[in-house]
Design an enzyme around this catalytic site. Structure first.
Site, PDB file in Angstrom:
ATOM      1  N   THR A   1       7.324   1.104  12.877  1.00  0.00           N
ATOM      2  CA  THR A   1       6.796   0.172  11.942  1.00  0.00           C
ATOM      3  C   THR A   1       8.112   0.596  10.128  1.00  0.00           C
ATOM      4  O   THR A   1       7.965   2.115  10.927  1.00  0.00           O
ATOM      5  CB  THR A   1       5.458  -0.076  11.523  1.00  0.00           C
ATOM      6  OG1 THR A   1       5.565  -0.271  10.230  1.00  0.00           O
ATOM      7  CG2 THR A   1       4.973   1.427  11.509  1.00  0.00           C
TER       8      THR A   1
ATOM      9  N   TYR B   1      -1.516   3.558   7.546  1.00  0.00           N
ATOM     10  CA  TYR B   1      -1.000   2.999   8.950  1.00  0.00           C
ATOM     11  C   TYR B   1       0.697   3.687   9.233  1.00  0.00           C
ATOM     12  O   TYR B   1       1.056   3.551  10.478  1.00  0.00           O
ATOM     13  CB  TYR B   1      -0.728   1.933   8.666  1.00  0.00           C
ATOM     14  CG  TYR B   1       0.262   1.220   9.503  1.00  0.00           C
ATOM     15  CD1 TYR B   1      -0.654   0.677  11.042  1.00  0.00           C
ATOM     16  CD2 TYR B   1       1.242   0.200   8.889  1.00  0.00           C
ATOM     17  CE1 TYR B   1       0.453  -0.291  11.522  1.00  0.00           C
ATOM     18  CE2 TYR B   1       2.172  -0.788  10.147  1.00  0.00           C
ATOM     19  CZ  TYR B   1       1.958  -0.643  11.496  1.00  0.00           C
ATOM     20  OH  TYR B   1       2.934  -1.247  11.939  1.00  0.00           O
TER      21      TYR B   1
HETATM   22  N1  UFG Z   1       1.657 -10.794   0.662  1.00  0.00           N
HETATM   23  C1  UFG Z   1       1.307 -11.870  -0.301  1.00  0.00           C
HETATM   24  N2  UFG Z   1      -0.183 -12.595   0.193  1.00  0.00           N
HETATM   25  C2  UFG Z   1      -0.681 -12.808   1.639  1.00  0.00           C
HETATM   26  C3  UFG Z   1      -0.276 -11.557   2.045  1.00  0.00           C
HETATM   27  C4  UFG Z   1       1.140 -10.964   1.552  1.00  0.00           C
HETATM   28  O1  UFG Z   1       1.536 -11.483  -1.550  1.00  0.00           O
HETATM   29  O2  UFG Z   1      -1.583 -13.355   1.332  1.00  0.00           O
HETATM   30  C5  UFG Z   1       2.694 -10.186   0.336  1.00  0.00           C
HETATM   31  C6  UFG Z   1       2.309  -8.333   0.579  1.00  0.00           C
HETATM   32  O3  UFG Z   1       1.675  -8.006  -0.298  1.00  0.00           O
HETATM   33  C7  UFG Z   1       3.719  -7.871   1.026  1.00  0.00           C
HETATM   34  C8  UFG Z   1       3.978  -9.298   1.472  1.00  0.00           C
HETATM   35  O4  UFG Z   1       3.885 -10.647   1.356  1.00  0.00           O
HETATM   36  O5  UFG Z   1       4.139  -8.411  -0.491  1.00  0.00           O
HETATM   37  C9  UFG Z   1       3.784  -9.211   3.150  1.00  0.00           C
HETATM   38  O6  UFG Z   1       2.752  -8.753   3.072  1.00  0.00           O
HETATM   39  P1  UFG Z   1       2.421  -8.781   4.907  1.00  0.00           P
HETATM   40  O7  UFG Z   1       0.587  -8.247   5.370  1.00  0.00           O
HETATM   41  O8  UFG Z   1       3.312  -9.847   5.623  1.00  0.00           O
HETATM   42  O9  UFG Z   1       3.024  -7.816   5.924  1.00  0.00           O
HETATM   43  P2  UFG Z   1       3.685  -6.152   5.314  1.00  0.00           P
HETATM   44  O10 UFG Z   1       5.104  -6.050   4.803  1.00  0.00           O
HETATM   45  O11 UFG Z   1       2.700  -5.706   4.556  1.00  0.00           O
HETATM   46  O12 UFG Z   1       3.512  -5.030   7.265  1.00  0.00           O
HETATM   47  C10 UFG Z   1       3.912  -5.897   8.335  1.00  0.00           C
HETATM   48  C11 UFG Z   1       3.465  -5.308   9.413  1.00  0.00           C
HETATM   49  C12 UFG Z   1       3.583  -3.653   9.239  1.00  0.00           C
HETATM   50  C13 UFG Z   1       5.037  -3.582   9.064  1.00  0.00           C
HETATM   51  C14 UFG Z   1       5.640  -3.780   7.517  1.00  0.00           C
HETATM   52  C15 UFG Z   1       6.569  -3.798   8.120  1.00  0.00           C
HETATM   53  O13 UFG Z   1       1.556  -5.254   8.885  1.00  0.00           O
HETATM   54  O14 UFG Z   1       2.342  -3.462  10.647  1.00  0.00           O
HETATM   55  O15 UFG Z   1       5.380  -5.312   7.534  1.00  0.00           O
HETATM   56  O16 UFG Z   1       7.142  -3.864   7.019  1.00  0.00           O
HETATM   57  F1  UFG Z   1       4.248  -1.924   9.224  1.00  0.00           F
END
Ligand code: UFG
Length: 345
Positions: free
Chosen positions: A126, A150
């Site tokens: 990741t 993670y």
């Molecule tokens: N976000 C919101 N509201 C929501 C969900 C997400 O504002 O309801 C924001 C998060 O705070 C973040 C962005 O949208 O800034 C993306 O969030 P995601 O949860 O879609 O994805 P993440 O970036 O947290 O994580 C994903 C995968 C991980 C991986 C990561 C690498 O879940 O496994 O990308 O960039 F490690």
């Protein structure tokens, strides 16, 4: 890319987590490329209906005996390891769950395949291993400084692989560092089906569908142009193709390697929201909320290494298309859930 005739027979690939979101797209792609596939999955987040190719053994990686037996019976040429917990915020609340499942279980698997002499391995890593990179886009040789358990749990698994490959030249691996995987099967048969979805695009589309009353934007005071986090969203089919390209790289004698999987440009949370509203035609409710723990402000891939060292090329580098495929899947999901109820476990 065809793996249907490697030394006179189809290549056999053992896939952990093959019933999950990303694993199921790779299983499908492996099947289409002529591989014989065995999925090993405990169905904790995966679904039986998502396994479109080969057989499924329901089992846990913590159950060493069952896992070893499945590996021995199938006698794979290569192993792909997807089974893992994936939520950043949950990993901050419950770190041991992540180290147990993502690191300790990866070690169980590695010991088993090493004992059996399987020499080719593809690992789901990741972008979270980078933490808050000082250079953007981030390249593979950037320091690994994860800011959440993670990312740390995956970084440790990468280290296991690197050390094993050094000690045993007959073992070669590729670790793929995923950026933000999104979208669904272009034909609409499989897609994300988590019981408690947390990913931005899925949450946005479920809000448009009316499953949630509003979408929260976690933090609008990040050091980015509109104050919301920037991510590099990659279509799940392009990511699946990266696995096949990595496998091909190893089969052709390529060295163990680590590849970023992303498109090389990012979108802010607000830009994703605007795209989801455009694709759905629904002006769903959005509310500003505090930052979510463990979120880096920006993560964008430098993907030049995978492009230079494998035959992988992006096909669906288009946020609107990514959201369209996810939206189509959201429409098909109730049917898949019915199918799940009808299936005997
Ligand atoms: N976000 C919101 N509201 C929501 C969900 C997400 O504002 O309801 C924001 C998060 O705070 C973040 C962005 O949208 O800034 C993306 O969030 P995601 O949860 O879609 O994805 P993440 O970036 O947290 O994580 C994903 C995968 C991980 C991986 C990561 C690498 O879940 O496994 O990308 O960039 F490690």
């Amino acid at each position: 890319m065809s793996f249907s005739n490697i030394n006179g027979r189809p290549l056999r690939v053992f896939v952990t987590g093959g019933a999950g979101y990303i694993g199921s797209h790779v299983v499908k792609a492996l099947g289409e490329a002529g591989c014989e596939v065995l999925t090993y999955d405990n169905l904790s987040t995966g679904n039986r209906w998502a396994v479109l190719s080969g057989n499924l053994v329901v089992g846990d990686l913590a159950d060493r005996e069952r896992m070893r037996r499945a590996l021995k019976d199938f006698a794979p040429d290569a192993v792909m390891h997807f089974a893992a917990h994936i939520e950043v915020a949950e990993s901050v609340r419950d770190p041991l769950k992540y180290y147990r499942n993502n690191t300790a279980c990866a070690l169980n698997l590695l010991e088993a395949i090493h004992d059996q002499g399987v020499g080719l391995y593809i690992f789901s890593s990741t972008a979270a291993v980078y933490g808050i990179p000082s250079q953007m886009p981030v390249a593979e040789d950037a320091p690994l400084l994860p800011i959440n358990p993670y990312g740390a749990s995956k970084m440790m698994s990468e280290r296991l692989l690197a050390d094993l490959a050094l000690a045993d030249p007959s073992f070669r691996y590729v670790a793929l560092r995923y950026f933000n995987v999104a979208g669904a099967d272009v034909q609409g048969r499989i897609g994300q089906a988590y019981r408690n979805p947390t990913h931005l695009i899925t949450r946005a589309l479920k809000t448009a569908k009316g499953e949630f009353d509003r979408l929260q934007v976690f933090g609008d005071d990040y050091p980015t142009p509109d104050g919301t986090c920037i991510r590099d969203y990659i279509h799940v089919e392009d990511l699946a193709a990266a696995h096949l390209a990595a496998l091909e790289h190893l089969l052709e004698g390529g060295a163990s390697d680590v590849f970023n999987c992303g498109y090389g440009h990012g979108y802010s949370v607000r830009e994703v929201v605007a795209t989801a509203r455009k694709v759905t035609g629904i002006d769903f409710m959005v509310e500003d909320a505090p930052r979510r723990e463990g979120d880096p402000p920006e993560l964008v891939a430098d993907n030049s290494r995978i492009v230079a060292r494998t035959r992988w090329r992006p096909r669906y580098d288009d946020l609107e298309f990514i959201v369209q495929t996810a939206w189509r899947w959201e429409g098909a999901l109730p049917e898949a859930q019915q199918l799940k109820k009808a299936q005997l476990f």
